[in-house]
Design a protein around this motif. Structure first.
Motif, PDB file in Angstrom:
ATOM      1  N   ALA A 191       0.824  -1.212   0.000  1.00  0.00           N
ATOM      2  CA  ALA A 191       0.000   0.000   0.000  1.00  0.00           C
ATOM      3  C   ALA A 191       0.856   1.259   0.000  1.00  0.00           C
ATOM      4  O   ALA A 191       0.505   2.266  -0.613  1.00  0.00           O
ATOM      5  CB  ALA A 191      -0.929  -0.017   1.217  1.00  0.00           C
ATOM      6  N   ARG A 192       2.016   1.194   0.679  1.00  0.00           N
ATOM      7  CA  ARG A 192       2.891   2.371   0.732  1.00  0.00           C
ATOM      8  C   ARG A 192       3.405   2.729  -0.655  1.00  0.00           C
ATOM      9  O   ARG A 192       3.503   3.903  -1.013  1.00  0.00           O
ATOM     10  CB  ARG A 192       4.068   2.074   1.670  1.00  0.00           C
ATOM     11  N   THR A 193       3.714   1.718  -1.458  1.00  0.00           N
ATOM     12  CA  THR A 193       4.195   1.978  -2.825  1.00  0.00           C
ATOM     13  C   THR A 193       3.105   2.635  -3.667  1.00  0.00           C
ATOM     14  O   THR A 193       3.363   3.592  -4.413  1.00  0.00           O
ATOM     15  CB  THR A 193       4.635   0.652  -3.490  1.00  0.00           C
ATOM     16  N   ILE A 194       1.899   2.123  -3.537  1.00  0.00           N
ATOM     17  CA  ILE A 194       0.789   2.719  -4.293  1.00  0.00           C
ATOM     18  C   ILE A 194       0.578   4.163  -3.863  1.00  0.00           C
ATOM     19  O   ILE A 194       0.359   5.061  -4.692  1.00  0.00           O
ATOM     20  CB  ILE A 194      -0.496   1.891  -4.079  1.00  0.00           C
ATOM     21  N   ALA A 195       0.669   4.409  -2.556  1.00  0.00           N
ATOM     22  CA  ALA A 195       0.469   5.768  -2.053  1.00  0.00           C
ATOM     23  C   ALA A 195       1.519   6.718  -2.608  1.00  0.00           C
ATOM     24  O   ALA A 195       1.221   7.870  -2.942  1.00  0.00           O
ATOM     25  CB  ALA A 195       0.510   5.759  -0.531  1.00  0.00           C
ATOM     26  N   VAL A 196       2.764   6.248  -2.730  1.00  0.00           N
ATOM     27  CA  VAL A 196       3.841   7.095  -3.249  1.00  0.00           C
ATOM     28  C   VAL A 196       3.542   7.549  -4.672  1.00  0.00           C
ATOM     29  O   VAL A 196       3.792   8.702  -5.057  1.00  0.00           O
ATOM     30  CB  VAL A 196       5.186   6.340  -3.199  1.00  0.00           C
TER      31      VAL A 196
ATOM     32  N   PRO B  76       1.131  12.226  -5.224  1.00  0.00           N
ATOM     33  CA  PRO B  76       1.444  13.478  -5.950  1.00  0.00           C
ATOM     34  C   PRO B  76       0.323  13.916  -6.890  1.00  0.00           C
ATOM     35  O   PRO B  76      -0.032  15.094  -6.936  1.00  0.00           O
ATOM     36  CB  PRO B  76       2.716  13.113  -6.729  1.00  0.00           C
ATOM     37  N   CYS B  77      -0.224  12.958  -7.637  1.00  0.00           N
ATOM     38  CA  CYS B  77      -1.322  13.303  -8.561  1.00  0.00           C
ATOM     39  C   CYS B  77      -2.555  13.752  -7.787  1.00  0.00           C
ATOM     40  O   CYS B  77      -3.269  14.683  -8.203  1.00  0.00           O
ATOM     41  CB  CYS B  77      -1.658  12.104  -9.442  1.00  0.00           C
ATOM     42  N   LEU B  78      -2.815  13.085  -6.663  1.00  0.00           N
ATOM     43  CA  LEU B  78      -3.977  13.452  -5.857  1.00  0.00           C
ATOM     44  C   LEU B  78      -3.831  14.868  -5.301  1.00  0.00           C
ATOM     45  O   LEU B  78      -4.779  15.668  -5.352  1.00  0.00           O
ATOM     46  CB  LEU B  78      -4.148  12.452  -4.710  1.00  0.00           C
ATOM     47  N   LEU B  79      -2.641  15.193  -4.816  1.00  0.00           N
ATOM     48  CA  LEU B  79      -2.405  16.538  -4.291  1.00  0.00           C
ATOM     49  C   LEU B  79      -2.527  17.587  -5.395  1.00  0.00           C
ATOM     50  O   LEU B  79      -3.117  18.657  -5.188  1.00  0.00           O
ATOM     51  CB  LEU B  79      -1.017  16.611  -3.653  1.00  0.00           C
ATOM     52  N   LEU B  80      -1.977  17.269  -6.565  1.00  0.00           N
ATOM     53  CA  LEU B  80      -2.063  18.201  -7.692  1.00  0.00           C
ATOM     54  C   LEU B  80      -3.518  18.427  -8.092  1.00  0.00           C
ATOM     55  O   LEU B  80      -3.949  19.558  -8.347  1.00  0.00           O
ATOM     56  CB  LEU B  80      -1.269  17.644  -8.879  1.00  0.00           C
ATOM     57  N   TYR B  81      -4.287  17.327  -8.112  1.00  0.00           N
ATOM     58  CA  TYR B  81      -5.704  17.417  -8.474  1.00  0.00           C
ATOM     59  C   TYR B  81      -6.467  18.279  -7.464  1.00  0.00           C
ATOM     60  O   TYR B  81      -7.276  19.138  -7.835  1.00  0.00           O
ATOM     61  CB  TYR B  81      -6.301  16.005  -8.526  1.00  0.00           C
ATOM     62  N   VAL B  82      -6.180  18.062  -6.183  1.00  0.00           N
ATOM     63  CA  VAL B  82      -6.858  18.844  -5.136  1.00  0.00           C
ATOM     64  C   VAL B  82      -6.502  20.323  -5.268  1.00  0.00           C
ATOM     65  O   VAL B  82      -7.369  21.203  -5.170  1.00  0.00           O
ATOM     66  CB  VAL B  82      -6.467  18.314  -3.743  1.00  0.00           C
ATOM     67  N   CYS B  83      -5.222  20.605  -5.523  1.00  0.00           N
ATOM     68  CA  CYS B  83      -4.792  22.002  -5.642  1.00  0.00           C
ATOM     69  C   CYS B  83      -5.407  22.699  -6.849  1.00  0.00           C
ATOM     70  O   CYS B  83      -5.766  23.878  -6.778  1.00  0.00           O
ATOM     71  CB  CYS B  83      -3.267  22.071  -5.740  1.00  0.00           C
ATOM     72  N   LEU B  84      -5.537  21.960  -7.956  1.00  0.00           N
ATOM     73  CA  LEU B  84      -6.024  22.581  -9.188  1.00  0.00           C
ATOM     74  C   LEU B  84      -7.548  22.630  -9.265  1.00  0.00           C
ATOM     75  O   LEU B  84      -8.096  23.478  -9.969  1.00  0.00           O
ATOM     76  CB  LEU B  84      -5.481  21.813 -10.404  1.00  0.00           C
ATOM     77  N   VAL B  85      -8.231  21.719  -8.577  1.00  0.00           N
ATOM     78  CA  VAL B  85      -9.693  21.630  -8.707  1.00  0.00           C
ATOM     79  C   VAL B  85     -10.404  22.102  -7.451  1.00  0.00           C
ATOM     80  O   VAL B  85     -11.247  23.022  -7.503  1.00  0.00           O
ATOM     81  CB  VAL B  85     -10.109  20.182  -9.052  1.00  0.00           C
TER      82      VAL B  85
END
Length: 296
Positions: free
Chosen positions: A8-13, A17-26
């Motif tokens: 799970a840690r690998t998937i989170a890594v 980043p994409c999730l944070l970028l999506y949250v910041c942009l949307v």
């Protein structure tokens, strides 16, 4: 995760980043817009917190707001009219033409053109006869002088002129989506249906239509939600005029924010538009989920 055999840690890594970028942009701009909608602010000087004052003015004191909402919804509904026709054409192209891709590419051409070019092109077409307008010129040459109009300056007609341009622009876009969906249906299904006596449009009824529902839903959502956000074509062709006759929610938001320097009020309109988009997206998904369950 167990199926992928990846920690799970690998998937989170990889996902974080994409999730944070999506949250910041949307999501961050949406939250900022909601907060700004609670302010009395011209975008330049100090702001004043007024709570729901902008929303109260928007719903009860703005004579332009509700007509613009009505036009936006009609714009969105009108944009969906062509999708069944696109599906019908996609079925015909897939069945009767060996090089249907070429024709679809030709229909797709308006989509890749700049909206400014399309707007200027159709303004030329809609011009009055005295200015060399092609549409009025054709009507006059056919002896239909009474049908000529100032298409973009008559309040009762201007919005319909915009609807038509939008339908023309995105016809190839939805045709391409439907054509791709129809092409992806396995030929074996039609061959088996033919053995059972189902051919032509009878096979389309029992095979094509049920299997094309997810693709059809994508076109509906893109057309409807995209039309709710209509802005560029309206601004290029009419700027919301004459006398706000072609104002939609986005153009009203723009003129309020940057024309009247009521940035807080414009943010309140933007918040309303976001809510409308979310509500209708959920509504359309609910309807099509029921349709898909019915066919399944």
């Amino acid at each position: 995760m167990k199926v992928l055999k990846v920690p799970a840690r690998t998937i989170a890594v990889f996902v974080l980043p994409c999730l944070l970028l999506y949250v910041c942009l949307v999501f961050v701009p949406i939250v900022v817009s909601v907060y700004t909608g609670l302010l009395k602010w011209d975008g330049l000087t100090a702001s004043t917190f007024i709570g729901l004052g902008n929303f109260k003015d928007m719903f009860f004191n703005d004579p332009v707001f509700w007509p613009s909402v009505r036009r936006t919804l009609l714009y969105a509904v009108a944009s969906m009219i062509e999708i069944p026709l696109c599906l019908f054409m996609a079925i015909l192209l897939n069945r009767y033409l060996k090089k249907g891709n070429t024709l679809v590419s030709i229909y797709f051409t308006p989509v890749i053109l700049s909206v400014v070019i399309i707007g200027q092109l159709w303004k030329t077409v809609y011009n009055p006869t005295s200015m060399g307008g092609m549409l009025n010129g054709v009507l006059v040459s056919l002896g239909l002088d009474s049908w000529t109009h100032n298409w973009l300056t008559e309040p009762k007609i201007a919005m319909f002129a915009l609807y038509f341009v939008s339908l023309w622009q995105y016809f190839g876009y939805h045709l391409l989506i439907q054509y791709t969906g129809v092409q992806n249906i396995p030929d074996e299904l039609y061959e088996a249906a033919k053995i059972d006596g189902a051919d032509g449009f009878k096979a389309d009824r029992y095979i094509t239509l049920p299997l094309i529902v997810p693709i059809f839903k994508i076109s509906i959502v893109l057309a409807f939600i995209g039309s709710l956000q209509a802005f560029d074509l309206v601004m290029v062709m009419t700027g919301g005029g004459p006398a706000h006759a072609t104002d939609v929610i986005s153009t009203h938001m723009y003129t309020s924010s940057f024309g009247s320097f009521k940035y807080g009020y414009g943010s309140a309109i933007a918040t309303f538009l976001v809510v409308v988009c979310l509500v209708f997206t959920g509504f359309i998904n609910t309807i099509f989920n029921r349709i898909e369950r019915k066919f399944n």
